[in-house]
Design an enzyme around this catalytic site. Sequence first.
Site, PDB file in Angstrom:
ATOM      1  CG  ASP A  34       1.399   0.664   2.718  1.00 57.75           C
ATOM      2  OD1 ASP A  34       2.611   0.705   2.472  1.00 57.75           O
ATOM      3  OD2 ASP A  34       0.891  -0.191   3.480  1.00 57.75           O
ATOM      4  CB  ILE A  35      -2.252  -3.318   2.122  1.00 61.28           C
ATOM      5  CG1 ILE A  35      -3.516  -4.147   2.184  1.00 61.28           C
ATOM      6  CG2 ILE A  35      -1.134  -3.915   2.955  1.00 61.28           C
ATOM      7  CD1 ILE A  35      -3.369  -5.509   1.503  1.00 61.28           C
ATOM      8  CG  ASN A  90      11.913   1.551   4.734  1.00 65.53           C
ATOM      9  OD1 ASN A  90      12.429   2.495   5.308  1.00 65.53           O
ATOM     10  ND2 ASN A  90      10.650   1.200   4.902  1.00 65.53           N
ATOM     11  CD  GLN A  97      13.795  -3.117  -0.057  1.00 68.08           C
ATOM     12  OE1 GLN A  97      15.012  -2.883   0.040  1.00 68.08           O
ATOM     13  NE2 GLN A  97      13.185  -3.249  -1.211  1.00 68.08           N
ATOM     14  CG  HIS A 103       8.368  -0.020  -1.818  1.00 68.04           C
ATOM     15  ND1 HIS A 103       9.051  -1.224  -1.795  1.00 68.04           N
ATOM     16  CD2 HIS A 103       8.146   0.311  -0.529  1.00 68.04           C
ATOM     17  CE1 HIS A 103       9.237  -1.593  -0.532  1.00 68.04           C
ATOM     18  NE2 HIS A 103       8.704  -0.671   0.260  1.00 68.04           N
ATOM     19  CG  HIS A 105       6.885   3.841   2.311  1.00 69.75           C
ATOM     20  ND1 HIS A 105       5.918   3.041   2.862  1.00 69.75           N
ATOM     21  CD2 HIS A 105       7.978   3.050   2.161  1.00 69.75           C
ATOM     22  CE1 HIS A 105       6.402   1.826   3.046  1.00 69.75           C
ATOM     23  NE2 HIS A 105       7.658   1.800   2.644  1.00 69.75           N
TER      24      HIS A 105
HETATM   25  P1  AMP Z   1       8.867  -1.653   3.238  1.00 69.03           P
HETATM   26  O1  AMP Z   1       9.091  -1.948   4.684  1.00 69.03           O
HETATM   27  O2  AMP Z   1       9.387  -0.306   2.829  1.00 69.03           O
HETATM   28  O3  AMP Z   1       9.365  -2.763   2.336  1.00 69.03           O
HETATM   29  O4  AMP Z   1       7.301  -1.527   3.086  1.00 69.03           O
HETATM   30  C1  AMP Z   1       6.490  -2.393   2.354  1.00 69.03           C
HETATM   31  C2  AMP Z   1       5.111  -1.795   2.382  1.00 69.03           C
HETATM   32  O5  AMP Z   1       4.301  -2.502   1.458  1.00 69.03           O
HETATM   33  C3  AMP Z   1       4.408  -1.884   3.746  1.00 69.03           C
HETATM   34  O6  AMP Z   1       4.058  -0.567   4.160  1.00 69.03           O
HETATM   35  C4  AMP Z   1       3.175  -2.742   3.463  1.00 69.03           C
HETATM   36  O7  AMP Z   1       2.046  -2.326   4.188  1.00 69.03           O
HETATM   37  C5  AMP Z   1       2.993  -2.563   1.976  1.00 69.03           C
HETATM   38  N1  AMP Z   1       2.330  -3.656   1.284  1.00 69.03           N
HETATM   39  C6  AMP Z   1       2.636  -4.973   1.351  1.00 69.03           C
HETATM   40  N2  AMP Z   1       1.820  -5.689   0.576  1.00 69.03           N
HETATM   41  C7  AMP Z   1       0.959  -4.814  -0.003  1.00 69.03           C
HETATM   42  C8  AMP Z   1      -0.126  -4.934  -0.919  1.00 69.03           C
HETATM   43  N3  AMP Z   1      -0.516  -6.130  -1.397  1.00 69.03           N
HETATM   44  N4  AMP Z   1      -0.781  -3.815  -1.300  1.00 69.03           N
HETATM   45  C9  AMP Z   1      -0.414  -2.619  -0.804  1.00 69.03           C
HETATM   46  N5  AMP Z   1       0.611  -2.425   0.036  1.00 69.03           N
HETATM   47  C10 AMP Z   1       1.289  -3.508   0.442  1.00 69.03           C
END
Ligand code: AMP
Length: 116
Positions: A34-35, A90, A97, A103, A105
């Site tokens: 995760d970024i 989520n 979400q 995805h 986590h």
């Molecule tokens: P969610 O709230 O479950 O949709 O979480 C989306 C997750 O994706 C968040 O924790 C972000 O930090 C992560 N995310 C978004 N863009 C990227 C990316 N380019 N590379 C890695 N993680 C990402």
Amino acid sequence: MSHSDPNCIFCKIVAGQIPAKKAYEDEQLLAFHDINPWAPVHVLIIPKQHIATLADVEPAHDAMLGAMLGLAPRLMKQLGVSNGFRTLINTGRDGMQEVYHLHMHVMGGPRPWARG
Ligand code: AMP
Ligand code: ZN
């Protein structure tokens, strides 16, 4: 059913159009860090196929969903997480979400964590 969405950031990661720190890859799944990590180890496990949310899965996806869950402990072990971890999906607006490509986590590592 579309297998890829040209506007989806995670489909772009699958296609190699956006960089990601990959942790695992096979024919149907990809895992990357995760970024914006909440924990010392924070990876996202995704299907390579574009499925927007967990609410959109069908019985045909059951094996893939099982593979996502089964990968989590193996990945945590490989990444040196030995004291437990959290798994989180989520789903939709009320599920908070943000990225509409399914995805999971997986978060672990010594506490304290930034969040979660
Ligand atoms: P969610 O709230 O479950 O949709 O979480 C989306 C997750 O994706 C968040 O924790 C972000 O930090 C992560 N995310 C978004 N863009 C990227 C990316 N380019 N590379 C890695 N993680 C990402
Ligand atoms: Zn996608």
